[in-house]
Design a protein around this motif. Structure first.
Motif, PDB file in Angstrom:
ATOM      1  N   CYS A   1      31.990  59.421  20.870  1.00 58.23           N
ATOM      2  CA  CYS A   1      32.707  59.124  22.099  1.00 58.23           C
ATOM      3  C   CYS A   1      33.428  60.429  22.464  1.00 58.23           C
ATOM      4  O   CYS A   1      34.255  60.912  21.684  1.00 58.23           O
ATOM      5  CB  CYS A   1      33.696  58.004  21.791  1.00 58.23           C
ATOM      6  SG  CYS A   1      34.523  57.340  23.204  1.00 58.23           S
TER       7      CYS A   1
ATOM      8  N   VAL B   1      39.281  60.911  25.353  1.00 59.25           N
ATOM      9  CA  VAL B   1      39.447  59.928  24.279  1.00 59.25           C
ATOM     10  C   VAL B   1      40.934  59.597  24.118  1.00 59.25           C
ATOM     11  O   VAL B   1      41.723  60.434  23.699  1.00 59.25           O
ATOM     12  CB  VAL B   1      38.866  60.466  22.944  1.00 59.25           C
ATOM     13  CG1 VAL B   1      39.111  59.475  21.815  1.00 59.25           C
ATOM     14  CG2 VAL B   1      37.384  60.754  23.079  1.00 59.25           C
TER      15      VAL B   1
ATOM     16  N   ASP C   1      43.841  56.194  23.019  1.00 53.17           N
ATOM     17  CA  ASP C   1      43.939  55.190  21.957  1.00 53.17           C
ATOM     18  C   ASP C   1      42.989  54.015  22.188  1.00 53.17           C
ATOM     19  O   ASP C   1      42.509  53.405  21.230  1.00 53.17           O
ATOM     20  CB  ASP C   1      45.384  54.690  21.820  1.00 53.17           C
ATOM     21  CG  ASP C   1      46.245  55.687  21.051  1.00 53.17           C
ATOM     22  OD1 ASP C   1      45.690  56.713  20.598  1.00 53.17           O
ATOM     23  OD2 ASP C   1      47.463  55.454  20.924  1.00 53.17           O
TER      24      ASP C   1
ATOM     25  N   LEU D   1      39.655  55.119  20.973  1.00 48.93           N
ATOM     26  CA  LEU D   1      39.709  55.181  19.513  1.00 48.93           C
ATOM     27  C   LEU D   1      39.573  53.774  18.913  1.00 48.93           C
ATOM     28  O   LEU D   1      38.847  53.550  17.936  1.00 48.93           O
ATOM     29  CB  LEU D   1      41.049  55.805  19.128  1.00 48.93           C
ATOM     30  CG  LEU D   1      41.164  56.511  17.807  1.00 48.93           C
ATOM     31  CD1 LEU D   1      40.033  57.494  17.604  1.00 48.93           C
ATOM     32  CD2 LEU D   1      42.507  57.233  17.744  1.00 48.93           C
TER      33      LEU D   1
ATOM     34  N   GLN E   1      45.259  59.177   8.218  1.00 47.35           N
ATOM     35  CA  GLN E   1      45.717  59.910   9.403  1.00 47.35           C
ATOM     36  C   GLN E   1      45.971  61.333   8.951  1.00 47.35           C
ATOM     37  O   GLN E   1      46.962  61.617   8.272  1.00 47.35           O
ATOM     38  CB  GLN E   1      47.001  59.258   9.934  1.00 47.35           C
ATOM     39  CG  GLN E   1      47.120  59.130  11.436  1.00 47.35           C
ATOM     40  CD  GLN E   1      47.378  60.485  12.135  1.00 47.35           C
ATOM     41  OE1 GLN E   1      47.354  61.532  11.520  1.00 47.35           O
ATOM     42  NE2 GLN E   1      47.617  60.422  13.431  1.00 47.35           N
TER      43      GLN E   1
ATOM     44  N   GLN F   1      50.910  54.868  16.265  1.00 44.97           N
ATOM     45  CA  GLN F   1      49.505  54.843  16.683  1.00 44.97           C
ATOM     46  C   GLN F   1      48.647  54.084  15.660  1.00 44.97           C
ATOM     47  O   GLN F   1      47.839  53.223  16.021  1.00 44.97           O
ATOM     48  CB  GLN F   1      48.978  56.275  16.840  1.00 44.97           C
ATOM     49  CG  GLN F   1      47.558  56.328  17.368  1.00 44.97           C
ATOM     50  CD  GLN F   1      46.826  57.607  16.995  1.00 44.97           C
ATOM     51  OE1 GLN F   1      47.093  58.199  15.953  1.00 44.97           O
ATOM     52  NE2 GLN F   1      45.925  58.022  17.850  1.00 44.97           N
TER      53      GLN F   1
ATOM     54  N   LEU G   1      46.715  50.617  16.492  1.00 37.37           N
ATOM     55  CA  LEU G   1      45.257  50.525  16.376  1.00 37.37           C
ATOM     56  C   LEU G   1      44.848  49.341  15.502  1.00 37.37           C
ATOM     57  O   LEU G   1      43.948  48.573  15.855  1.00 37.37           O
ATOM     58  CB  LEU G   1      44.681  51.820  15.782  1.00 37.37           C
ATOM     59  CG  LEU G   1      44.639  53.024  16.711  1.00 37.37           C
ATOM     60  CD1 LEU G   1      44.259  54.273  15.940  1.00 37.37           C
ATOM     61  CD2 LEU G   1      43.646  52.794  17.856  1.00 37.37           C
TER      62      LEU G   1
ATOM     63  N   TYR H   1      38.699  67.936  11.471  1.00 36.44           N
ATOM     64  CA  TYR H   1      39.191  66.620  11.881  1.00 36.44           C
ATOM     65  C   TYR H   1      40.686  66.662  12.187  1.00 36.44           C
ATOM     66  O   TYR H   1      41.419  67.510  11.706  1.00 36.44           O
ATOM     67  CB  TYR H   1      38.921  65.586  10.783  1.00 36.44           C
ATOM     68  CG  TYR H   1      37.457  65.272  10.626  1.00 36.44           C
ATOM     69  CD1 TYR H   1      36.819  64.428  11.522  1.00 36.44           C
ATOM     70  CD2 TYR H   1      36.716  65.832   9.604  1.00 36.44           C
ATOM     71  CE1 TYR H   1      35.470  64.149  11.399  1.00 36.44           C
ATOM     72  CE2 TYR H   1      35.365  65.565   9.464  1.00 36.44           C
ATOM     73  CZ  TYR H   1      34.748  64.719  10.357  1.00 36.44           C
ATOM     74  OH  TYR H   1      33.410  64.457  10.233  1.00 36.44           O
TER      75      TYR H   1
ATOM     76  N   GLY I   1      35.671  59.784  12.442  1.00 38.48           N
ATOM     77  CA  GLY I   1      37.044  60.068  12.804  1.00 38.48           C
ATOM     78  C   GLY I   1      37.131  60.909  14.060  1.00 38.48           C
ATOM     79  O   GLY I   1      36.131  61.128  14.756  1.00 38.48           O
ATOM     80  N   GLN I   2      38.343  61.376  14.333  1.00 37.81           N
ATOM     81  CA  GLN I   2      38.568  62.238  15.502  1.00 37.81           C
ATOM     82  C   GLN I   2      38.284  63.682  15.091  1.00 37.81           C
ATOM     83  O   GLN I   2      38.737  64.125  14.031  1.00 37.81           O
ATOM     84  CB  GLN I   2      40.032  62.137  15.933  1.00 37.81           C
ATOM     85  CG  GLN I   2      40.423  60.778  16.483  1.00 37.81           C
ATOM     86  CD  GLN I   2      41.901  60.747  16.838  1.00 37.81           C
ATOM     87  OE1 GLN I   2      42.725  60.347  16.028  1.00 37.81           O
ATOM     88  NE2 GLN I   2      42.245  61.182  18.034  1.00 37.81           N
TER      89      GLN I   2
ATOM     90  N   CYS J   1      35.576  61.501  19.105  1.00 44.49           N
ATOM     91  CA  CYS J   1      35.591  60.761  17.841  1.00 44.49           C
ATOM     92  C   CYS J   1      34.243  60.060  17.698  1.00 44.49           C
ATOM     93  O   CYS J   1      33.505  59.904  18.685  1.00 44.49           O
ATOM     94  CB  CYS J   1      36.741  59.771  17.766  1.00 44.49           C
ATOM     95  SG  CYS J   1      36.631  58.441  18.931  1.00 44.49           S
TER      96      CYS J   1
END
Lengths: 322, 210
Positions: free
Chosen positions: A116, A120, A122, A125, A149, A232, A236, A261, A281-282, A297
């Motif tokens: 994605c 981007v 939340d 995500l 995280q 965050q 999520l 990342y 992940g991001q 991500c």
């Protein structure tokens, strides 16, 4: 022969891939197809992003050094138009060529995943996390999706004043939950930061229950953990459907490659498979490194690990029916 | 508690010591105390299954998920670097990974240093960090005789009491790292058996500190 006959004839793994492509398509992801080959230089410049460093290379008819793709994400980042204000949703079903850790020789692996890219936020995500949970649900069996995280870890390392070279010494101990080793090393590297060091040890060894870990994060000393990152993470998890929330664990021994990342990273496990079956992940840092302004991500599914389990499960079912 | 814990133990003295700790920590398995020639032992009462395997194979069984947990020396972990959790230092099987050489040896940093060892990864990492150019000679045993026969300048090997070195005219030149037995866990199995694994590691830690 109609479509149902074709479906019945497919192997268990083929059926799974078929269902997953339908899942991703329904969520608005379009298939991204690419060439088997890519310029060697792309991988040579980003070797430490790759799962295995060896690459199959050959010289093209025009003299250019080419490679058989060892990775899909790098090709997508390179080839997709950078549109930071829009959201581009893609999935892929490709073959990659990597060295097997067991035999040490090259093997062709089928990899399914999604990316994605662009604006981007939340919500995007959350969508990716939900699809990761959905992917594990489609595989079936008891599953765990583990979150971490990476910016929180980075913040703690920064608070201890660790250099990048010192990160490289600390990270293997974090990844292996080696608390005794971690304590001994941090007492040498950051003797004046015992509070941060103790907090890191607690975080790495905490049970994976999300509520407990979030409570622990909120108890951190002033300036150690950015409250926005905790919010965050909490938001999520709360945003996932209840069935998916049940499989979420938080584990800060999951660190990914911190040079690529950022933010949320995750990996998925299925009971009976000895290693992770899904990871993602991001990776905004990777995008920036490749000159892209978009955020990104995504995740990849390791189909080679699933094949054996699905075959065994199907054989078990047939055995029971007989 | 309906799931078994599968534990790979290293055959030999370290395995016996490890089982003694596990038994004290509540994972007794009477079958294992009268082994005969079998290699797999089960206690339905304590929901545990033990395997005796070659010490150097313990990490492979755990990494590949055939065992949930295992007990293995730090020397083997440092050499093969398996992707596992290293949950506890059991404080048994203590020794040191060392560089040893004949008493008369002095590294003059001229030319390539010839290093005989079973632990090629450890030797490469140690000398790589120092920027010292080396030629590795991989041997599977009796490493101590390599410098005597002129096969190598130094050896990298495990030293427990130092008796074998002394008897072969060698001395420890540098200590690379201390070694002891570690409790390791398969990362995927840990996710599904987290509570039992954490409880066991906690009890083992208490037993060690008694």
């Amino acid at each position: 022969m109609d479509i149902n006959d074709i479906l019945t004839e497919m192997s268990g793994l083929e059926q799974l891939i078929f269902r997953l492509r339908a899942l991703y398509g329904k969520a608005g992801y379009r298939q991204y197809q690419m060439s088997k080959f890519e310029e060697y230089d792309l991988y040579a410049r980003n070797r430490d992003f790759l799962a295995s460093e060896q690459i199959i290379s050959f010289t093209d008819t025009d003299g250019k050094l080419m490679a058989l793709k060892p990775d899909v994400t790098l090709s997508i980042i390179k080839n997709l138009k950078d549109m930071p204000d829009r959201l581009q949703r893609l999935y892929y079903d490709e073959r990659v060529y990597r060295v097997s850790s067991g035999s040490g020789s090259f093997q062709e692996l089928r990899q399914l995943g999604l990316e994605c890219m662009g604006a981007v936020d939340d919500d995007a995500l959350l969508e990716v996390l939900e699809l990761a949970c959905g992917t594990l649900a489609e595989i079936g069996g008891q599953a765990v999706l583990e979150l971490s995280q990476i910016d929180i870890l980075r913040g703690i390392f920064d608070a201890m004043g660790l250099s990048y070279a010192q990160w490289d010494m600390v990270l293997p101990l974090v990844q292996s939950k080696n608390l005794q080793g971690l304590k001994a090393l941090l007492s040498q590297l950051a003797p004046d930061y015992s509070e941060a060091s103790e907090f890191l040890q607690k975080l790495v060894s905490a049970p994976g229950d999300p509520e407990g870990v979030i409570r622990l994060l909120r108890s951190a000393g002033p300036g150690l953990v950015d409250p926005a990152s905790i919010d965050q993470l909490e938001k999520l998890i709360a945003g996932l459907p209840e069935d998916y929330r049940k499989i979420i664990r938080i584990d800060f021994s999951l660190t990914g490659n911190s040079r690529y990342y950022n933010g949320i990273i995750f990996q998925g496990f299925i009971l009976g498979i000895p290693s992770r079956v899904l990871a993602g992940g991001q990776y905004d840092r990777m995008m920036k490194r490749m000159g892209k302004a978009s955020a990104a991500c995504g995740f990849a599914l390791y189909l080679n690990l699933l094949e054996r389990m699905i075959d065994a499960r199907d054989a078990g079912c047939e055995g029971k029916e007989a | 508690m309906d799931e078994y814990l599968n534990i790979a133990l290293p055959k030999g003295r370290l395995g016996d010591q490890s089982y003694a700790l596990l038994k004290k920590a509540g994972l007794e398995c009477p079958e294992l105390e009268d082994p005969g020639r079998r290699l797999i032992f089960t206690s339905a009462e304590n929901k545990v299954r033990y395997f005796w395997v070659k010490p150097s194979d313990v990490a492979i069984y755990v990494e590949r998920g055939a065992a949930d947990l295992g007990i293995v020396g730090k020397d083997i972990l440092s050499e093969s670097r398996p992707d596992v959790y290293e949950l506890l230092d059991l404080g048994i099987g203590k020794c040191r990974m060392c560089v040893a050489a004949p008493k008369s040896f002095e590294d003059d940093f001229r030319g390539t240093l010839r290093v005989a060892t079973k632990f090629t990864g450890c030797a490469k990492a140690w000398y790589g960090a120092k920027g010292r150019d080396i030629d590795i000679i991989h041997l599977n045993g009796s490493v101590e005789i390599a410098p005597i026969l002129g096969l190598s300048d130094v050896i990298v090997d495990i030293v427990e009491t130092g008796t074998t070195l002394r008897e072969n005219g060698l001395v420890v030149v540098e200590e690379i790292f201390p070694i002891s037995a570690r409790l390791i866990a398969n990362k995927a199995a840990y996710k599904f058996k987290e509570q039992r694994t954490r409880e066991l590691a906690g009890r083992l830690s208490e037993v060690i500190n008694e």
